[in-house]
Design an enzyme around this catalytic site. Structure first.
Site, short mmCIF file in Angstrom:
data_model
loop_
_atom_site.label_atom_id
_atom_site.label_comp_id
_atom_site.label_asym_id
_atom_site.label_seq_id
_atom_site.Cartn_x
_atom_site.Cartn_y
_atom_site.Cartn_z
N ARG A 49 0.68 -1.18 -0.06
CA ARG A 49 0.12 0.00 -0.05
C ARG A 49 0.88 1.20 0.00
O ARG A 49 1.98 1.17 -0.03
CB ARG A 49 -0.99 -0.08 1.08
CG ARG A 49 -0.18 -0.53 2.32
CD ARG A 49 -0.37 0.20 3.59
NE ARG A 49 -0.28 1.77 3.43
CZ ARG A 49 0.64 2.52 3.61
NH1 ARG A 49 1.92 1.89 3.73
NH2 ARG A 49 0.73 3.67 3.28
N GLY A 50 0.24 2.39 -0.14
CA GLY A 50 0.86 3.55 -0.27
C GLY A 50 0.91 3.90 -1.85
O GLY A 50 1.41 2.99 -2.45
N ARG A 92 -7.42 -0.67 -7.06
CA ARG A 92 -7.70 0.42 -6.41
C ARG A 92 -7.98 1.55 -6.99
O ARG A 92 -7.07 2.01 -7.92
CB ARG A 92 -6.72 0.61 -5.32
CG ARG A 92 -6.76 -0.41 -4.13
CD ARG A 92 -5.89 0.03 -3.05
NE ARG A 92 -6.52 0.96 -2.08
CZ ARG A 92 -5.64 1.52 -0.82
NH1 ARG A 92 -4.55 1.23 -1.03
NH2 ARG A 92 -6.36 2.35 -0.06
N GLN A 198 -2.47 2.68 9.83
CA GLN A 198 -1.20 2.59 8.81
C GLN A 198 -0.25 3.48 9.99
O GLN A 198 0.88 3.32 9.70
CB GLN A 198 -1.44 3.41 7.60
CG GLN A 198 -2.13 2.37 6.61
CD GLN A 198 -3.50 2.48 6.49
OE1 GLN A 198 -4.25 2.89 7.68
NE2 GLN A 198 -4.14 2.38 5.64
N ASP A 239 -2.14 10.84 -2.48
CA ASP A 239 -2.58 9.74 -3.57
C ASP A 239 -2.83 10.07 -4.75
O ASP A 239 -2.46 9.58 -5.71
CB ASP A 239 -3.79 8.87 -3.04
CG ASP A 239 -3.26 8.09 -1.71
OD1 ASP A 239 -3.23 8.76 -0.56
OD2 ASP A 239 -2.80 6.96 -1.90
N ASN A 249 -5.84 12.38 -0.26
CA ASN A 249 -5.07 11.66 0.61
C ASN A 249 -5.83 10.98 1.98
O ASN A 249 -7.06 11.14 1.97
CB ASN A 249 -3.79 12.58 1.40
CG ASN A 249 -2.83 11.93 2.06
OD1 ASN A 249 -2.21 10.75 1.45
ND2 ASN A 249 -2.54 12.09 3.34
N LYS A 250 -5.23 10.04 2.44
CA LYS A 250 -5.74 9.23 3.59
C LYS A 250 -6.82 10.10 4.35
O LYS A 250 -6.66 11.42 4.68
CB LYS A 250 -4.67 8.82 4.52
CG LYS A 250 -5.14 7.97 5.83
CD LYS A 250 -5.95 6.90 5.21
CE LYS A 250 -5.19 5.80 4.23
NZ LYS A 250 -6.35 5.00 3.51
O1 MRU Z 1 -4.74 3.16 1.98
P1 MRU Z 1 -3.19 3.27 1.97
O2 MRU Z 1 -2.66 3.08 2.96
O3 MRU Z 1 -2.71 2.81 0.79
O4 MRU Z 1 -3.20 5.01 2.00
C1 MRU Z 1 -2.00 5.71 1.62
C2 MRU Z 1 -1.91 7.09 2.10
O5 MRU Z 1 -2.86 7.81 2.05
C3 MRU Z 1 -0.62 7.68 2.22
O6 MRU Z 1 -0.60 8.88 2.79
C4 MRU Z 1 -0.34 8.28 0.62
O7 MRU Z 1 -0.53 7.03 -0.35
C5 MRU Z 1 1.00 8.60 0.31
S1 MRU Z 1 2.14 7.62 0.32
C6 MRU Z 1 3.70 7.90 0.31
#
Ligand code: MRU
Length: 345
Positions: A49-50, A92, A198, A239, A249-250
């Protein structure tokens, strides 16, 4: 301590070796992945992920899958490639880097005439270039982001934007690794990041391994911490970044940005150019992933709510550019009004 490597080639080169992030921090598990179904499953369940990491993983994974088809006639090889790429792309929706990496991989293959074996080699070389460039971009993001951090910085972050989320030292965590390596003092406040943790599972593990001092907090404690004036700035990843600077973003990022504005705390976003989506004018057009409500009702099998409670579970939110002090990429520290026309990959 060297940062971990989230995604690498397996020793025989036939698979992609991943750190299974679902098991952290209790267990450190590596897995080798070499089929489209496994790639999809790893991305959907957040084993990998990320945003940058899933782009790199998709490219390397598809290159491994296609190596298994290198004996096919070229036309059939291309059909399998297209079908595999579209299945991985659909795993995703929000991270720009996933579609970006797949498009780049496909463009490399399409530009190659000749037999399937040659095309398979091009896929592998392209995937390796995507991985190596992501690692380099992390380094450059870190250098640029260091210029906005004060000495002895107290930084608040959300989710995981470190080595586990990229092919290098991370995006928002990159300047923190660099500052620590250069002997600067710093302290990181890590938001837990409900519902999948996370922040507490991954960022606290990563920073702890590196010896970087940190304090965990539940997401709801962030505004009170900002009011206490103990935080110099907020630094988060992205993202997908729209052409006008709106950032997906998250989930929880938007609330942090609102709170930061109220308390006069600078709010920075750090991301590679591969996260910028020049074709999306503003945040309203960014697809936001809605995840299984069970992630809110339970965690690792332990219930956290009545099993029949309704639950709202978007994985991401959009922060309007007006709430962002600067967006740091591998190219520069961008300030409003944002113009990414020379940066978007
Ligand atoms: O759902 P995830 O864990 O894939 O979400 C990731 C995030 O929101 C991170 O903050 C984002 O991808 C930046 S990663 C360098």
């Amino acid at each position: 301590v060297e940062p971990v490597v989230a995604v690498s080639w397996s020793p025989d080169g036939r698979a992609v070796r991943i750190i299974d992030q679902r098991a952290l921090p209790d267990q450190y598990v590596e897995r080798d992945v070499s089929t489209v179904n496994e790639i999809r499953d790893c991305i959907r369940t957040l084993a990998v992920r990320g945003a940058p990491a899933i782009g790199v993983f998709a490219a390397m994974g598809i290159a491994c899958v296609m190596q298994q088809h290198a004996e096919l006639p070229r036309e059939e090889f291309d059909h399998v490639l297209d079908a595999s790429a579209e299945r991985v792309r659909a795993s995703r929706p929000t991270a720009r880097n996933l579609g970006w990496a797949i498009d780049r991989l496909l463009a490399g293959a399409r530009a190659t005439s000749g037999d399937a074996l040659g095309a398979a080699h091009v896929l592998r070389r392209t995937a390796e270039a995507i991985r190596a460039e992501d690692r380099d971009m992390c380094q450059r993001i870190g250098e640029h982001a260091l210029t906005v951090l004060p000495n002895d910085a107290h930084v608040l972050t959300l989710c995981n934007t470190g080595a586990l989320a990229t092919a290098g030292i991370g995006t928002a965590l990159a300047p923190l690794y660099l500052a620590h390596a250069r002997g600067q003092r710093l302290h990181v406040y890590v938001c837990e990041t409900r519902p999948l943790l996370q922040g507490s599972r991954l960022t606290a593990w990563e920073l702890g391994r590196a010896g970087i001092p940190l304090t965990l907090l539940v997401d709801g404690a962030a505004p009170a911490l900002l009011r206490s004036q103990r935080v110099d700035c907020i630094l988060v990843g992205a993202d997908r970044i729209a052409a006008n600077g709106d950032v997906a973003n998250k989930i929880g990022t938007y609330g942090l940005a609102l709170s930061a504005r109220h308390h006069g705390v600078p709010f920075y976003v750090a991301a590679p150019s591969s996260t910028i989506d020049g074709a999306t004018a503003s945040g309203g057009a960014i697809p936001i992933e809605q995840r299984d409500p069970n992630e809110v009702r339970a965690f690792r099998g332990a219930s956290a709510a009545p099993a029949d409670a309704d639950a709202f579970n978007p994985a991401f939110d959009v922060t309007p550019q007006a709430l962002i002090s600067a967006i740091v990429t591998d190219r520069a520290v961008h300030r409003p009004p944002y113009d990414f026309s020379s940066v978007a990959a």
